[in-house]
Design a protein around this motif. Structure first.
Motif, PDB file in Angstrom:
ATOM      1  N   ASP A 295       0.937  -1.190   0.012  1.00  0.00           N
ATOM      2  CA  ASP A 295      -0.007   0.044  -0.154  1.00  0.00           C
ATOM      3  C   ASP A 295       0.967   1.248  -0.191  1.00  0.00           C
ATOM      4  N   PRO A 296       0.738   2.102  -0.763  1.00  0.00           N
ATOM      5  CA  PRO A 296       1.427   3.445  -1.016  1.00  0.00           C
ATOM      6  C   PRO A 296       1.451   4.251   0.207  1.00  0.00           C
ATOM      7  N   ASN A 297       0.458   4.283   0.989  1.00  0.00           N
ATOM      8  CA  ASN A 297       0.326   4.933   2.169  1.00  0.00           C
ATOM      9  C   ASN A 297       0.635   4.407   3.605  1.00  0.00           C
ATOM     10  N   ASN A 298       0.411   2.780   3.454  1.00  0.00           N
ATOM     11  CA  ASN A 298       0.586   2.149   4.611  1.00  0.00           C
ATOM     12  C   ASN A 298       1.638   1.213   4.786  1.00  0.00           C
ATOM     13  N   GLY A 299       2.342   1.044   3.655  1.00  0.00           N
ATOM     14  CA  GLY A 299       3.381  -0.021   3.573  1.00  0.00           C
ATOM     15  C   GLY A 299       3.078  -1.586   3.326  1.00  0.00           C
ATOM     16  N   PHE A 300       3.503  -2.383   3.942  1.00  0.00           N
ATOM     17  CA  PHE A 300       3.391  -3.726   3.584  1.00  0.00           C
ATOM     18  C   PHE A 300       2.751  -4.494   4.893  1.00  0.00           C
ATOM     19  N   ALA A 505       7.681   1.793 -14.480  1.00  0.00           N
ATOM     20  CA  ALA A 505       7.467   0.065 -15.067  1.00  0.00           C
ATOM     21  C   ALA A 505       7.516  -0.892 -13.872  1.00  0.00           C
ATOM     22  N   LEU A 506       7.725  -0.385 -12.584  1.00  0.00           N
ATOM     23  CA  LEU A 506       7.746  -1.073 -11.475  1.00  0.00           C
ATOM     24  C   LEU A 506       6.636  -1.281 -10.725  1.00  0.00           C
ATOM     25  N   ASP A 507       6.335  -2.447  -9.992  1.00  0.00           N
ATOM     26  CA  ASP A 507       5.307  -2.409  -8.962  1.00  0.00           C
ATOM     27  C   ASP A 507       5.689  -1.874  -7.654  1.00  0.00           C
ATOM     28  N   ILE A 508       6.601  -2.010  -7.164  1.00  0.00           N
ATOM     29  CA  ILE A 508       7.083  -1.333  -6.011  1.00  0.00           C
ATOM     30  C   ILE A 508       8.633  -0.884  -6.254  1.00  0.00           C
ATOM     31  N   THR A 509       9.026   0.140  -5.554  1.00  0.00           N
ATOM     32  CA  THR A 509      10.248   0.896  -5.803  1.00  0.00           C
ATOM     33  C   THR A 509      11.264   1.069  -4.637  1.00  0.00           C
ATOM     34  N   GLY A 510      12.283   0.448  -5.022  1.00  0.00           N
ATOM     35  CA  GLY A 510      13.348   0.468  -4.178  1.00  0.00           C
ATOM     36  C   GLY A 510      14.369   1.478  -4.107  1.00  0.00           C
ATOM     37  N   TYR A 511      14.632   2.243  -3.062  1.00  0.00           N
ATOM     38  CA  TYR A 511      15.458   3.332  -3.016  1.00  0.00           C
ATOM     39  C   TYR A 511      17.031   2.961  -2.315  1.00  0.00           C
ATOM     40  N   ASN A 512      18.018   3.156  -2.965  1.00  0.00           N
ATOM     41  CA  ASN A 512      19.139   2.754  -2.368  1.00  0.00           C
ATOM     42  C   ASN A 512      20.063   4.003  -1.707  1.00  0.00           C
ATOM     43  N   TYR A 513      20.122   4.053  -0.482  1.00  0.00           N
ATOM     44  CA  TYR A 513      20.791   5.202   0.079  1.00  0.00           C
ATOM     45  C   TYR A 513      20.251   6.529  -0.462  1.00  0.00           C
ATOM     46  N   THR A 514      18.856   6.614  -0.301  1.00  0.00           N
ATOM     47  CA  THR A 514      18.221   7.897  -0.763  1.00  0.00           C
ATOM     48  C   THR A 514      16.852   8.337   0.183  1.00  0.00           C
ATOM     49  N   GLU A 515      17.030   8.016   1.539  1.00  0.00           N
ATOM     50  CA  GLU A 515      15.993   8.243   2.521  1.00  0.00           C
ATOM     51  C   GLU A 515      15.838   9.687   2.221  1.00  0.00           C
ATOM     52  N   SER A 516      16.700  10.658   1.832  1.00  0.00           N
ATOM     53  CA  SER A 516      16.296  12.036   1.686  1.00  0.00           C
ATOM     54  C   SER A 516      15.059  12.380   0.827  1.00  0.00           C
ATOM     55  N   LYS A 517      14.811  11.265   0.079  1.00  0.00           N
ATOM     56  CA  LYS A 517      13.653  11.484  -0.861  1.00  0.00           C
ATOM     57  C   LYS A 517      12.409  10.783  -0.641  1.00  0.00           C
ATOM     58  N   SER A 520       9.454  13.510  -0.178  1.00  0.00           N
ATOM     59  CA  SER A 520       9.027  14.244  -1.173  1.00  0.00           C
ATOM     60  C   SER A 520       8.606  13.402  -2.407  1.00  0.00           C
ATOM     61  N   ASP A 521       9.187  12.328  -2.655  1.00  0.00           N
ATOM     62  CA  ASP A 521       8.814  11.432  -3.613  1.00  0.00           C
ATOM     63  C   ASP A 521       7.362  10.653  -3.224  1.00  0.00           C
ATOM     64  N   HIS A 522       7.065  10.813  -2.049  1.00  0.00           N
ATOM     65  CA  HIS A 522       5.845  10.035  -1.747  1.00  0.00           C
ATOM     66  C   HIS A 522       4.578  11.176  -2.049  1.00  0.00           C
ATOM     67  N   GLU A 523       4.901  12.506  -1.646  1.00  0.00           N
ATOM     68  CA  GLU A 523       3.987  13.628  -2.255  1.00  0.00           C
ATOM     69  C   GLU A 523       3.985  13.608  -3.509  1.00  0.00           C
ATOM     70  N   LYS A 524       4.802  13.550  -4.378  1.00  0.00           N
ATOM     71  CA  LYS A 524       5.081  13.640  -5.716  1.00  0.00           C
ATOM     72  C   LYS A 524       4.451  12.631  -6.633  1.00  0.00           C
ATOM     73  N   ARG A 528       3.051   5.512  -5.685  1.00  0.00           N
ATOM     74  CA  ARG A 528       4.338   4.915  -5.600  1.00  0.00           C
ATOM     75  C   ARG A 528       4.565   4.096  -4.158  1.00  0.00           C
ATOM     76  N   VAL A 529       4.689   2.686  -4.328  1.00  0.00           N
ATOM     77  CA  VAL A 529       5.044   2.084  -3.026  1.00  0.00           C
ATOM     78  C   VAL A 529       6.764   2.262  -2.713  1.00  0.00           C
ATOM     79  N   ILE A 530       7.049   2.697  -1.680  1.00  0.00           N
ATOM     80  CA  ILE A 530       8.451   2.709  -1.615  1.00  0.00           C
ATOM     81  C   ILE A 530       8.989   2.236  -0.356  1.00  0.00           C
ATOM     82  N   TYR A 531      10.286   1.643  -0.636  1.00  0.00           N
ATOM     83  CA  TYR A 531      11.178   1.059   0.588  1.00  0.00           C
ATOM     84  C   TYR A 531      12.504   1.297   0.347  1.00  0.00           C
ATOM     85  N   GLY A 532      13.403   1.141   1.706  1.00  0.00           N
ATOM     86  CA  GLY A 532      14.741   1.203   1.320  1.00  0.00           C
ATOM     87  C   GLY A 532      15.471  -0.036   0.721  1.00  0.00           C
ATOM     88  N   SER A 533      15.854  -0.155  -0.412  1.00  0.00           N
ATOM     89  CA  SER A 533      16.329  -1.363  -1.090  1.00  0.00           C
ATOM     90  C   SER A 533      17.884  -1.630  -0.597  1.00  0.00           C
TER      91      SER A 533
END
Length: 807
Positions: A295-300, A505-517, A520-524, A528-533
């Motif tokens: 879930d893009p707002n609640n996670g997993f 193109a992805l279903d869920i999106t991993g961010y490497n070392y990019t916690e600063s985004k 901002s990306d959750h709002e933009k 998008r489902v985001i996690y720290g990959s």
């Protein structure tokens, strides 16, 4: 896209034969008694060839880890050699098997392999991580000896950013099958769970390799873990000669026992193919019931329960064992990680051995299954030390155009039935800025992962806009064989990739070392489902997960120390693990346990005080300093508060757990004795305790676990030897040299102390301890069930001996 409350069920896989991936026929391992020669020998493909002077080895076999460490070799792969080598083995195919199909199945060969039988090439497979099978029937001599020859070309020894190993480093199987049989990886089962009821959707692909039409019945029966049949179906299928067919069915189960992390409940699916009422093929698939929500707002959520993935990245080597890692060793490593509080693994950055997934299924660990670190262009490979000197550009990019989809499809088909696998990753850091792709956004200042630090936009570099089209191709390859899981990737240059179609193109999106985004990306990108990959071990990245419910987890770099990506000589590998090469928990592992474990814990470590603001040093459990020397004592605990005691007296006041740092510490003068951290709950009740002691000179070698039993069939024992003083206390500062001798039908695979800067030979029987310990890996030869006696000696120390029972 995976949108709000989309349920994606997944399941487990095993099979009738000993391998969980051979889904047809009658299979047996052919790992023993191969001939090996580390030299290009083209004539070795021939049936008639004198290999009597070649070395005899058993596979799995990794020749690189047995090579000589040298500063003249590439740091990226741990200063160990590659090369070209040949393997040969003779097998008898009985005349009684005439009329059956004969297959050779390889779990993994690194890399660029070609397989021959009786001088005939069966095929080539350049990807060193992909499992593959060849139909050898046409060239087999039934009733006689048959020669298997395998050429392995790892002459591009610096083709990866980390250690790969070289050779036939996973199991090899000989498979006999009826001409009409279940296809390789041909059983696909995926569950749905709704309102307490479970439905197992089953697809079975059947191959008709005969020259006549076949009318078949395919029976699928599901059994609970106590052996009770809970559902059954029977399906008809008619196959014309030389054609394949598929049946689809559903097995319904009331109130199924769900698979979860604490109770990994498994079911067994038995699939049988009948012709004229006679069984002609069968297989067993371990499976289960569960669902999860992204879930893009609640996670997993797992089975409707929202949770955080507390993950680590893992490479496939194990120190002295290289890439040929026995199942028993993987089991010990995974159990140690779970003890720390880890609940998810990212396979960085390639498919692992089948044993790995089976163990995650059985132990209750989620798996992010990853395929590639490199696509169509090479990345930098550091040769003289990590991020130092001039890089090389060998790699796997040259096979991408021809094999990208094929390798990915086989990767998915092999692993799609494992319940532990929750997502398919199509790549890691292929969007690293200017390595190799570039984009004009890199000229727009620092954004995310230090984009401006990569030299700005380079118009001559590959265009990052290519990423989106490639990602769509790879996602389509995954979805072709499994639509039940999301696709993902680990993005390194998020700011750059956001300008492309890649994340979309992805279903869920991993961010490497990019916690600063994250925010901002959750709002933009609200869908998008985001996690720290991929993340560092610091507290701040974890708080970015813990305090933002829309981030479902993180994957630390790394769970266990690994070979390669080495610093400048001397350095065997990357030393960022929670656990060292020998499988021992490091201080940062205890720190993570304090953040992730639900069980009460405390840990105590120390170091000389040099900088009053620095609390991030590795704090080892050592209490041996000069009298009066100022020492920082660090406590990691999940208790509400802690106090410090020395010889039973309070020397450090009770302090509250620090939510920002996760660390409690005291600065005290050293005095010898027993130093203890006492964890307290909010009512000052003791809930945990950890002690370290001042030690004397080492006097003896000890082994904690002396009740060891292994299988006659190449079972492996890990024996941990500890140096202790006259009071029986572990001497962390010792570095004594230990010799291991074996009396019995067993082989020493290697000694591993976990020291990253010790560049001596780890595969002989002499090695120095590190932090007072060393691990020995002993493998049964398969010749006897007589007990094996193993003795450890060291000059000036009392020796120790242990008996290994063999069954």
């Amino acid at each position: 896209m995976i949108t709000k409350k989309t349920l994606i069920p997944v399941l487990l896989f095993s099979c009738l034969s000993a391998s969980s991936q051979i889904s047809f026929g009658d299979s047996k391992k052919i790992n023993d008694n191969w001939k090996f020669n580390l030299q290009e020998t083209p004539e070795a493909k021939n049936n008639v060839f004198d290999d009597s002077k070649w070395q005899q080895v058993n596979v799995p076999h990794d020749w690189s880890v047995k090579g000589q460490l040298s500063p003249t070799l590439a740091s990226c792969t741990g200063y160990l050699p590659g090369g070209i080598a040949w393997y040969r083995k003779s097998i008898n195919i009985p005349q009684t098997k005439s009329g059956e199909k004969v297959y050779l199945y390889f779990e993994g060969v690194y890399n660029r392999s070609e397989v021959f039988i009786n001088g005939h090439s069966l095929g080539k497979r350049p990807n060193g991580y992909i499992s593959f099978a060849y139909d050898a029937t046409e060239f087999v001599k039934f009733g006689g000896e048959n020669t298997i020859s395998v050429r392995v070309d790892h002459s591009q020894s610096a083709d990866s950013r980390w250690y790969t190993g070289s050779g036939i480093y996973r199991n090899v199987w000989l498979v006999y099958a009826n001409p009409v049989h279940i296809a390789q990886w041909g059983v696909y089962a995926y569950p749905e769970v709704k309102k307490g009821a479970g439905t197992l959707n089953v697809e079975v692909d059947v191959e008709n390799g005969s020259s006549s039409k076949s009318a078949l019945t395919v029976v699928n029966e599901l059994f609970s873990k106590d052996g009770k049949s809970v559902a059954k179906s029977s399906s008809k299928v008619d196959l014309v000669a030389k054609q394949n067919g598929k049946i689809s069915t559903k097995l319904n189960v009331k109130n199924p026992q769900l698979w979860d992390l604490d109770n990994p409940n498994l079911y067994e699916l038995r699939t049988t193919v009948l012709k004229d009422g006679k069984e002609i093929d069968k297989t067993v698939t371990q499976t289960g019931f569960r669902n999860f929500t992204f879930d893009p707002n609640n996670g997993f959520a797992l089975n409707g329960k929202w949770m955080k993935m507390k993950g680590v990245c893992l490479h496939h080597d194990a120190g002295v064992l290289g890439s040929a890692v026995p199942r028993e060793v993987w089991k010990t490593r995974l159990k140690t990680l779970k003890e720390i509080g880890v609940n998810a693994i990212r396979t960085s950055h390639n498919p692992q051995a089948p044993d790995f997934y089976e163990l995650c299924d059985e132990l209750g660990l989620l798996v992010l299954n990853e395929a590639y670190d490199e696509w169509e262009f090479p990345k930098r490979k550091w040769l003289e030390g990590w991020n130092y000197g001039t890089p090389g550009f060998e790699g796997s990019f040259d096979i991408f155009a021809d094999y990208a989809e094929k390798d990915l499809e086989d990767f998915v088909r092999r692993d799609r039935n494992h319940l532990s696998v929750f997502a398919w990753s199509i790549g890691n850091e292929v969007d690293y800025p200017n390595d190799p792709y570039s984009h004009p956004v890199l000229d727009k200042g620092k954004d995310g992962f230090g984009q401006a630090a990569y030299g700005g936009y380079k118009p001559d570099a590959p265009d990052a806009m290519r990423l989106g089209a490639i990602a769509k191709r790879l996602v389509a390859a995954v979805k072709k064989y499994d639509k039940s899981r999301p696709t993902t990737a680990g993005l390194a240059g998020v700011a750059m990739s956001n300008e492309t179609e890649y994340p979309g193109a992805l279903d869920i999106t991993g961010y490497n070392y990019t916690e600063s985004k994250y925010k901002s990306d959750h709002e933009k990108y609200p869908k998008r489902v985001i996690y720290g990959s991929e993340n560092v071990h610091d507290m701040e990245p974890w708080l970015a997960v813990k305090n933002n419910k829309f981030i479902f987890g993180q994957f630390l770099w790394t769970g266990i120390d690994y070979l390669g990506e080495s610093g400048r000589w001397p350095s065997r590998g990357f030393y960022s693990g929670l656990v060292d090469f020998a499988g021992v928990i490091k201080p940062r592992g205890y720190f993570r346990q304090s953040l992730w474990s639900d069980q009460p814990m405390a840990y105590l470590g120390t170091y000389p005080l040099t900088n009053e603001k620095d609390i991030s040093k590795d704090a080892w459990a050592i209490w041996n300093y000069e009298n009066g020397q100022k020492i920082r004592v660090v406590c990691y605990t999940n208790a509400a508060k802690a106090r410090l005691e020395l010889n039973g007296k309070v020397v450090g006041e009770t302090k509250l757990y620090d939510e920002k740092t996760g660390i409690i510490y005291w600065d005290i003068p050293f005095a010898s004795g027993k130093l203890e951290a006492v964890g307290l709950d909010k009512n000052d009740k003791e809930v945990s305790r950890f002690a370290i002691n001042s030690t004397q000179q080492p006097v003896e070698l000890t082994i904690a676990d002396k009740d060891i039993t292994i299988s006659k069939d190449k079972g492996v024992a890990k024996i941990m030897v500890q140096v202790k003083d006259q009071n029986g206390l572990p001497v962390m500062l010792s570095d004594n040299e230990v010799t291991c001798t074996i009396n019995g039908a067993a082989t020493l695979l290697g000694l591993e102390a976990g020291n990253n800067s010790d560049m001596t030979d780890y595969t002989d029987n002499v090695q120095r301890v590190f932090h007072g310990h060393i691990a020995a890996y002993i493998q049964a030869n398969g010749d006897s069930t007589a007990p094996i006696k193993v003795k450890f000696t060291s000059q000036w120390l009392k020796p120790v001996e242990v008996t290994i029972n063999v069954k």
